[in-house]
Design a protein around this motif. Structure first.
Motif, PDB file in Angstrom:
ATOM      1  N   TRP A  78     -19.944  -3.425  -0.509  1.00 31.41           N
ATOM      2  CA  TRP A  78     -21.149  -3.493   0.090  1.00 31.41           C
ATOM      3  C   TRP A  78     -21.326  -2.868   1.322  1.00 31.41           C
ATOM      4  O   TRP A  78     -22.270  -2.817   1.904  1.00 31.41           O
ATOM      5  CB  TRP A  78     -21.724  -4.736  -0.108  1.00 31.41           C
ATOM      6  CG  TRP A  78     -20.992  -5.694   0.612  1.00 31.41           C
ATOM      7  CD1 TRP A  78     -21.198  -6.224   1.982  1.00 31.41           C
ATOM      8  CD2 TRP A  78     -19.847  -6.561   0.179  1.00 31.41           C
ATOM      9  NE1 TRP A  78     -20.147  -7.119   2.404  1.00 31.41           N
ATOM     10  CE2 TRP A  78     -19.368  -7.253   1.355  1.00 31.41           C
ATOM     11  CE3 TRP A  78     -19.248  -6.685  -1.064  1.00 31.41           C
ATOM     12  CZ2 TRP A  78     -18.294  -8.087   0.931  1.00 31.41           C
ATOM     13  CZ3 TRP A  78     -18.328  -7.481  -1.378  1.00 31.41           C
ATOM     14  CH2 TRP A  78     -17.754  -8.299  -0.436  1.00 31.41           C
ATOM     15  N   THR A  79     -20.022  -2.611   1.895  1.00 28.68           N
ATOM     16  CA  THR A  79     -20.253  -2.069   3.446  1.00 28.68           C
ATOM     17  C   THR A  79     -18.937  -1.194   3.517  1.00 28.68           C
ATOM     18  O   THR A  79     -18.298  -1.017   2.756  1.00 28.68           O
ATOM     19  CB  THR A  79     -19.812  -3.308   4.371  1.00 28.68           C
ATOM     20  OG1 THR A  79     -19.794  -2.778   5.826  1.00 28.68           O
ATOM     21  CG2 THR A  79     -18.468  -4.007   4.199  1.00 28.68           C
ATOM     22  N   ARG A  80     -19.141  -0.232   4.666  1.00 23.71           N
ATOM     23  CA  ARG A  80     -18.089   0.591   5.125  1.00 23.71           C
ATOM     24  C   ARG A  80     -17.146   0.107   5.947  1.00 23.71           C
ATOM     25  O   ARG A  80     -15.927   0.546   6.042  1.00 23.71           O
ATOM     26  CB  ARG A  80     -18.802   1.727   5.672  1.00 23.71           C
ATOM     27  CG  ARG A  80     -19.607   2.577   5.054  1.00 23.71           C
ATOM     28  CD  ARG A  80     -19.864   3.715   5.741  1.00 23.71           C
ATOM     29  NE  ARG A  80     -20.810   4.577   4.496  1.00 23.71           N
ATOM     30  CZ  ARG A  80     -21.475   5.901   5.149  1.00 23.71           C
ATOM     31  NH1 ARG A  80     -20.954   6.273   6.041  1.00 23.71           N
ATOM     32  NH2 ARG A  80     -21.935   6.503   4.309  1.00 23.71           N
ATOM     33  N   GLY A  81     -17.474  -1.245   6.460  1.00 28.99           N
ATOM     34  CA  GLY A  81     -16.507  -2.105   7.351  1.00 28.99           C
ATOM     35  C   GLY A  81     -15.429  -2.935   6.620  1.00 28.99           C
ATOM     36  O   GLY A  81     -15.403  -3.951   6.696  1.00 28.99           O
ATOM     37  N   TRP A  82     -14.529  -2.179   6.027  1.00 27.57           N
ATOM     38  CA  TRP A  82     -13.364  -2.805   5.137  1.00 27.57           C
ATOM     39  C   TRP A  82     -12.030  -2.062   5.571  1.00 27.57           C
ATOM     40  O   TRP A  82     -12.246  -0.844   5.758  1.00 27.57           O
ATOM     41  CB  TRP A  82     -13.775  -2.835   3.850  1.00 27.57           C
ATOM     42  CG  TRP A  82     -13.815  -1.655   2.965  1.00 27.57           C
ATOM     43  CD1 TRP A  82     -15.049  -1.011   2.654  1.00 27.57           C
ATOM     44  CD2 TRP A  82     -12.853  -0.905   2.025  1.00 27.57           C
ATOM     45  NE1 TRP A  82     -14.897   0.141   2.201  1.00 27.57           N
ATOM     46  CE2 TRP A  82     -13.570   0.105   1.583  1.00 27.57           C
ATOM     47  CE3 TRP A  82     -11.541  -1.088   1.938  1.00 27.57           C
ATOM     48  CZ2 TRP A  82     -12.894   0.902   0.839  1.00 27.57           C
ATOM     49  CZ3 TRP A  82     -10.973   0.008   1.027  1.00 27.57           C
ATOM     50  CH2 TRP A  82     -11.515   0.917   0.519  1.00 27.57           C
ATOM     51  N   SER A  83     -11.225  -2.515   5.079  1.00 26.41           N
ATOM     52  CA  SER A  83      -9.774  -1.976   5.441  1.00 26.41           C
ATOM     53  C   SER A  83      -8.957  -2.067   4.070  1.00 26.41           C
ATOM     54  O   SER A  83      -9.099  -3.193   3.370  1.00 26.41           O
ATOM     55  CB  SER A  83      -8.951  -2.382   6.689  1.00 26.41           C
ATOM     56  OG  SER A  83      -9.074  -3.712   6.842  1.00 26.41           O
ATOM     57  N   ALA A  84      -7.842  -1.574   3.833  1.00 24.76           N
ATOM     58  CA  ALA A  84      -6.989  -1.595   2.808  1.00 24.76           C
ATOM     59  C   ALA A  84      -5.685  -1.887   3.027  1.00 24.76           C
ATOM     60  O   ALA A  84      -5.110  -1.375   4.140  1.00 24.76           O
ATOM     61  CB  ALA A  84      -7.141  -0.184   1.780  1.00 24.76           C
ATOM     62  N   GLY A  85      -5.057  -2.742   2.037  1.00 25.76           N
ATOM     63  CA  GLY A  85      -3.542  -3.168   2.364  1.00 25.76           C
ATOM     64  C   GLY A  85      -2.896  -3.037   0.844  1.00 25.76           C
ATOM     65  O   GLY A  85      -3.632  -3.155  -0.052  1.00 25.76           O
ATOM     66  N   THR A  86      -1.617  -2.840   0.805  1.00 23.66           N
ATOM     67  CA  THR A  86      -0.955  -2.766  -0.233  1.00 23.66           C
ATOM     68  C   THR A  86       0.617  -3.692  -0.424  1.00 23.66           C
ATOM     69  O   THR A  86       0.867  -3.693   0.611  1.00 23.66           O
ATOM     70  CB  THR A  86      -0.708  -1.391  -0.680  1.00 23.66           C
ATOM     71  OG1 THR A  86      -0.223  -1.322  -2.107  1.00 23.66           O
ATOM     72  CG2 THR A  86       0.214  -0.705  -0.009  1.00 23.66           C
ATOM     73  N   LEU A  87       0.688  -4.214  -1.269  1.00 25.48           N
ATOM     74  CA  LEU A  87       2.100  -4.586  -1.753  1.00 25.48           C
ATOM     75  C   LEU A  87       3.155  -3.750  -2.360  1.00 25.48           C
ATOM     76  O   LEU A  87       4.196  -3.888  -2.596  1.00 25.48           O
ATOM     77  CB  LEU A  87       1.861  -6.077  -2.195  1.00 25.48           C
ATOM     78  CG  LEU A  87       1.208  -7.023  -1.550  1.00 25.48           C
ATOM     79  CD1 LEU A  87       1.063  -8.141  -2.432  1.00 25.48           C
ATOM     80  CD2 LEU A  87       2.365  -7.500  -0.582  1.00 25.48           C
ATOM     81  N   ARG A  88       2.488  -2.548  -2.726  1.00 23.47           N
ATOM     82  CA  ARG A  88       3.374  -1.554  -3.217  1.00 23.47           C
ATOM     83  C   ARG A  88       4.555  -1.160  -2.263  1.00 23.47           C
ATOM     84  O   ARG A  88       4.327  -1.167  -0.950  1.00 23.47           O
ATOM     85  CB  ARG A  88       2.640  -0.139  -3.550  1.00 23.47           C
ATOM     86  CG  ARG A  88       1.676  -0.389  -4.513  1.00 23.47           C
ATOM     87  CD  ARG A  88       0.821   0.874  -5.023  1.00 23.47           C
ATOM     88  NE  ARG A  88      -0.231   0.979  -4.207  1.00 23.47           N
ATOM     89  CZ  ARG A  88      -0.771   1.924  -3.427  1.00 23.47           C
ATOM     90  NH1 ARG A  88       0.255   3.322  -3.456  1.00 23.47           N
ATOM     91  NH2 ARG A  88      -1.711   2.156  -2.522  1.00 23.47           N
ATOM     92  N   LEU A  89       5.550  -0.469  -2.877  1.00 27.55           N
ATOM     93  CA  LEU A  89       6.580  -0.071  -1.897  1.00 27.55           C
ATOM     94  C   LEU A  89       6.546   1.337  -1.422  1.00 27.55           C
ATOM     95  O   LEU A  89       5.685   2.186  -2.234  1.00 27.55           O
ATOM     96  CB  LEU A  89       7.907  -0.200  -2.463  1.00 27.55           C
ATOM     97  CG  LEU A  89       8.464  -1.444  -3.022  1.00 27.55           C
ATOM     98  CD1 LEU A  89       9.660  -1.548  -3.796  1.00 27.55           C
ATOM     99  CD2 LEU A  89       8.630  -2.239  -1.948  1.00 27.55           C
ATOM    100  N   ARG A  90       6.981   1.747  -0.463  1.00 29.83           N
ATOM    101  CA  ARG A  90       6.561   3.183   0.219  1.00 29.83           C
ATOM    102  C   ARG A  90       7.335   4.274  -0.899  1.00 29.83           C
ATOM    103  O   ARG A  90       8.269   3.750  -1.384  1.00 29.83           O
ATOM    104  CB  ARG A  90       7.248   3.308   1.818  1.00 29.83           C
ATOM    105  CG  ARG A  90       6.467   2.689   2.556  1.00 29.83           C
ATOM    106  CD  ARG A  90       6.877   3.075   3.994  1.00 29.83           C
ATOM    107  NE  ARG A  90       6.418   2.248   5.082  1.00 29.83           N
ATOM    108  CZ  ARG A  90       5.259   2.490   5.766  1.00 29.83           C
ATOM    109  NH1 ARG A  90       4.413   3.729   5.194  1.00 29.83           N
ATOM    110  NH2 ARG A  90       4.731   1.778   6.543  1.00 29.83           N
ATOM    111  N   GLY A  91       6.890   5.267  -0.706  1.00 30.85           N
ATOM    112  CA  GLY A  91       7.625   6.278  -1.516  1.00 30.85           C
ATOM    113  C   GLY A  91       7.217   7.185  -2.399  1.00 30.85           C
ATOM    114  O   GLY A  91       7.832   7.790  -3.046  1.00 30.85           O
TER     115      GLY A  91
END
Length: 187
Positions: free
Chosen positions: A174-187
């Motif tokens: 509902w907003t643009r004020g969010w951020s994303a995070g992941t538990l995936r491994l890099r690569g």
């Protein structure tokens, strides 16, 4: 068919020698050529099975990446089974949840540890750009202190436990004020 002297000797030889002689009959090459060909194939096979340390490390990393991705999918499935469960502040399942209780419960069931609160989870995950988000990644809301978290469900939607009086559900961000995070491994 009459047995020739060559065929009679074939019957008396051990199996390995019989195979070499059979090759002589079918290909016209001598037994030593057959042995040489077998040795060459064995050497080639040996070279293929010998990997460098860098290749071994890359294979291990790829396996770990696939295992991690499978766990994230599993966590998403666990969370999906909680749809309709009531929101209750401080609850972490299995009958009721708050936002971070839902995410920590789902990932724990999938074999991954996440801290209990949204802000702690934010500091635990690897931050990613919004454009790189995938289903199963986490969406955080709030400024310097994150107060809400949900599981990204694709197409701009999240699965979350929104607020008192509601239930676990999927809804649009509902907003643009969010951020994303992941538990995936890099690569």
């Amino acid at each position: 068919m009459l047995a020739t002297p060559r065929m009679r000797r074939l019957v008396a030889l051990p199996i390995a020698s019989a195979a070499a002689l059979a090759m002589v009959f079918t290909t016209g090459h001598s037994a030593s050529a057959a042995t040489t060909t077998t040795a060459a194939k064995s050497a080639t096979s040996s070279k293929l099975s010998t990997l460098t340390a860098k290749q071994v490390a890359a294979k291990k990393k790829m396996r770990a990446k696939h295992r991690r991705a499978a766990r994230i999918v599993s966590a998403s499935r666990v969370a999906a089974r909680q749809k309709g469960d009531p929101y209750r502040y401080g609850a972490s399942g299995p009958g009721a949840f708050d936002c971070s209780g839902l995410t920590s419960y789902s990932f724990r069931k999938a074999g991954m540890k996440l801290p209990r609160t949204a802000n702690s989870q934010y500091h635990r995950v690897r931050k990613i750009k919004k454009s790189n988000i995938r289903k199963g990644d986490l969406v955080f809301f709030g400024g310097s202190r994150k107060y809400h978290v949900g599981i990204y469900w694709g197409k701009g939607r999240i699965l979350h436990a929104p607020y008192s009086g509601s239930r676990v559900k999927v809804e649009r961000i509902w907003t643009r004020g969010w951020s994303a995070g992941t538990l995936r491994l890099r690569g």
